[in-house]
Design a protein around this motif. Structure first.
Motif, PDB file in Angstrom:
ATOM      1  N   ILE A   1      -4.960   7.235  -1.359  1.00  0.00           N
ATOM      2  CA  ILE A   1      -5.667   7.190  -0.074  1.00  0.00           C
ATOM      3  C   ILE A   1      -5.918   8.602   0.432  1.00  0.00           C
TER       4      ILE A   1
ATOM      5  N   ALA B   1       0.116   3.541  -2.831  1.00  0.00           N
ATOM      6  CA  ALA B   1      -1.259   4.053  -2.824  1.00  0.00           C
ATOM      7  C   ALA B   1      -1.450   5.232  -1.878  1.00  0.00           C
TER       8      ALA B   1
ATOM      9  N   ASP C   1      -8.268   0.336  -7.634  1.00  0.00           N
ATOM     10  CA  ASP C   1      -8.148   1.434  -6.671  1.00  0.00           C
ATOM     11  C   ASP C   1      -7.437   0.904  -5.440  1.00  0.00           C
ATOM     12  N   TRP C   2      -7.173   1.791  -4.484  1.00  0.00           N
ATOM     13  CA  TRP C   2      -6.388   1.384  -3.319  1.00  0.00           C
ATOM     14  C   TRP C   2      -7.101   0.364  -2.455  1.00  0.00           C
TER      15      TRP C   2
ATOM     16  N   ILE D   1      -6.213  -3.315  -2.939  1.00  0.00           N
ATOM     17  CA  ILE D   1      -4.994  -3.829  -2.307  1.00  0.00           C
ATOM     18  C   ILE D   1      -5.355  -4.631  -1.058  1.00  0.00           C
TER      19      ILE D   1
ATOM     20  N   VAL E   1      -3.312  -0.090  -7.899  1.00  0.00           N
ATOM     21  CA  VAL E   1      -3.795   1.290  -7.791  1.00  0.00           C
ATOM     22  C   VAL E   1      -4.129   1.855  -9.171  1.00  0.00           C
TER      23      VAL E   1
ATOM     24  N   GLY F   1       1.252  -3.505  -5.770  1.00  0.00           N
ATOM     25  CA  GLY F   1       0.422  -2.433  -5.236  1.00  0.00           C
ATOM     26  C   GLY F   1       0.266  -1.289  -6.219  1.00  0.00           C
TER      27      GLY F   1
ATOM     28  N   TYR G   1       0.793  -1.226   0.000  1.00  0.00           N
ATOM     29  CA  TYR G   1       0.000   0.000   0.000  1.00  0.00           C
ATOM     30  C   TYR G   1       0.827   1.278   0.000  1.00  0.00           C
TER      31      TYR G   1
END
Length: 433
Positions: free
Chosen positions: A58, A54, A184-185, A188, A180, A176, A51
């Motif tokens: 986020i 991302a 989208d995040w 993950i 993204v 990751g 992550y």
């Protein structure tokens, strides 16, 4: 009567006798066991590295500041460090298998919660839940290895697990970044939930219990206080745990600085984080392969000494380069290959030497050892990395400082242990007269 050896002097190793495998489980080969234990250990780096690319997404999705998103990593690390102190002690009482299964289920729930978070505060809560459960794999894996194997065999299996485990930090940030871009995040964390549930099913059907009932320890305040007191009063434990923790901190400094350093210092996008992670993981893999090959052929002390030569040379070259030249690819990341190579040479020996200080409570020792690394990692992520991430030179200097301190601890441990052994032999000689 002969005097008993001091607690800091490891007893002569005894080859462990594992409990029988239940009839409904096919016995695991060494390779299959390594794959399973590596899969458990991967939860930690997967939950961090996937992550990192991302962070920007986020921030925009949850309308959070960069610091608030950064704190989701800090809270995870603090929860990881706090609970990792207990995973081993709990497994010493209730068994390795049971603790792993419960932890995997909790991690899967935390991953689903992160995927559904609608504010950064909810994300913090479920990241804490992930941190509480993620450490069981890496802690209990070490205890399982030492339950089943001794000496060179244990070192070979530990290095094999490290080789397989090293795939995660290389693949995770790239994966990751792709997720993204393509989805989208939140996807993950859905991926992490799926991975954990598959691992849970595999462990449920194939992971045997390696700690027989007669070797389990009571889970009561008096015994726990006694166990932790023995460990925490041991200077050699603190020294050996510090060696692994400080070397890891030197690597983790660059990993946690990646969201700031790679875009601003090297001009890389979310899908290009592999420029940092592939050299790191290649070094971990090659170093673990080298450690696997030389296990039993050289002493732990010699292996650790060779590892420190790589660590210090890599960190020093990185500092010297950035003193005179601006950050650029591949030179700003190439030294990390040699740094992680040396780290993988030092790690198995230092880890097993710490575990064998207290063979009757290896799970608790593994917990304390992981706690030291994770707590320092949390300090690096929350304090040191934000201070140094504005300059690759500062990061390289911080890495050199960490591994320099680790080398100092190793030299102190050698001198300290020789003094303890000399004192013990003198007591034995006196008692024999």
């Amino acid at each position: 009567m002969f005097p008993t050896p001091p607690a800091d002097v490891p007893p002569d190793p005894v080859t462990p006798v594992p409990p029988p495998t239940p009839s409904h489980m096919a016995p695991l080969s060494r390779g299959a066991l390594a794959m399973m234990l590596a899969g458990l250990s991967m939860l930690g780096p997967l939950s961090i590295d996937t992550y990192l690319p991302a962070f920007g997404a986020i921030q925009g999705s949850l309308q959070a500041s960069p610091l608030e998103v950064q704190q989701s990593l800090t809270f995870y690390m603090l929860a990881f460090a706090g609970m990792v102190l207990w995973h081993g002690a709990i497994s010493d009482t209730f068994g390795r298998r049971n603790v792993i299964l419960v932890s995997l289920l909790m991690f899967a729930i935390g991953s689903l919660g992160c995927a559904s978070a609608h504010t950064v505060h909810y994300l913090w809560f479920f990241r804490i839940m992930q941190g509480v459960s993620a450490g069981a794999g890496v802690v209990i894996s070490r205890a399982i290895i030492r339950d089943l194997y001794a000496d060179a065999a244990a070192a070979r299996l530990l290095s094999l697990v490290t080789m397989i485990f090293s795939i995660a930090p290389a693949v995770a940030p790239i994966l990751g970044g792709w997720i993204v871009i393509w989805f989208d995040w939140r996807s993950i964390f859905l991926f992490l939930a799926f991975y954990t549930l598959v691992l849970l099913a595999f462990c449920y059907w194939r992971l045997p219990e390696t700690l027989p009932m007669e070797k389990r320890q009571p889970f009561n305040p008096r015994f726990l206080a006694s166990s932790y007191g023995q460990i925490l009063r041991s200077p050699l434990f603190h020294i050996k745990a510090g060696i692994v923790a400080l070397n890891f901190a030197g690597l983790f400094l660059f990993i946690t600085a990646a969201p700031e350093m790679l875009p601003k210092q090297l001009g890389l996008g979310p899908s290009q984080f592999g420029w940092l992670f592939i050299p790191c993981v290649s070094g971990i893999f090659m170093g673990a392969a080298a450690a696997n090959r030389i296990a039993g052929k050289v002493t732990f002390a010699r292996q650790i000494g060779i590892g420190f030569a790589f660590l210090l040379c890599a960190a020093s070259v990185n500092v010297v380069y950035h003193l005179f030249l601006p950050p650029s690819l591949p030179w700003s990341v190439l030294p990390l290959f040699f740094y992680t190579f040396g780290m993988s040479l030092v790690g198995p020996g230092a880890t097993l030497l710490a575990l064998d200080l207290f063979p009757h409570i290896r799970g608790t020792v593994a917990s304390c050892q992981s706690f030291a690394s994770t707590l320092l990692g949390a300090v690096v992520a929350g304090v040191i990395s934000p201070l140094l991430s504005g300059s690759v030179l500062w990061l390289a200097s911080g890495q050199l400082a960490f591994t320099g301190l680790a080398l100092a601890l190793w030299l102190i441990s050698r001198r300290f242990r020789h003094r303890l052994l000399g004192s013990f032999k003198a007591e034995v000689s006196t008692a024999e007269r």
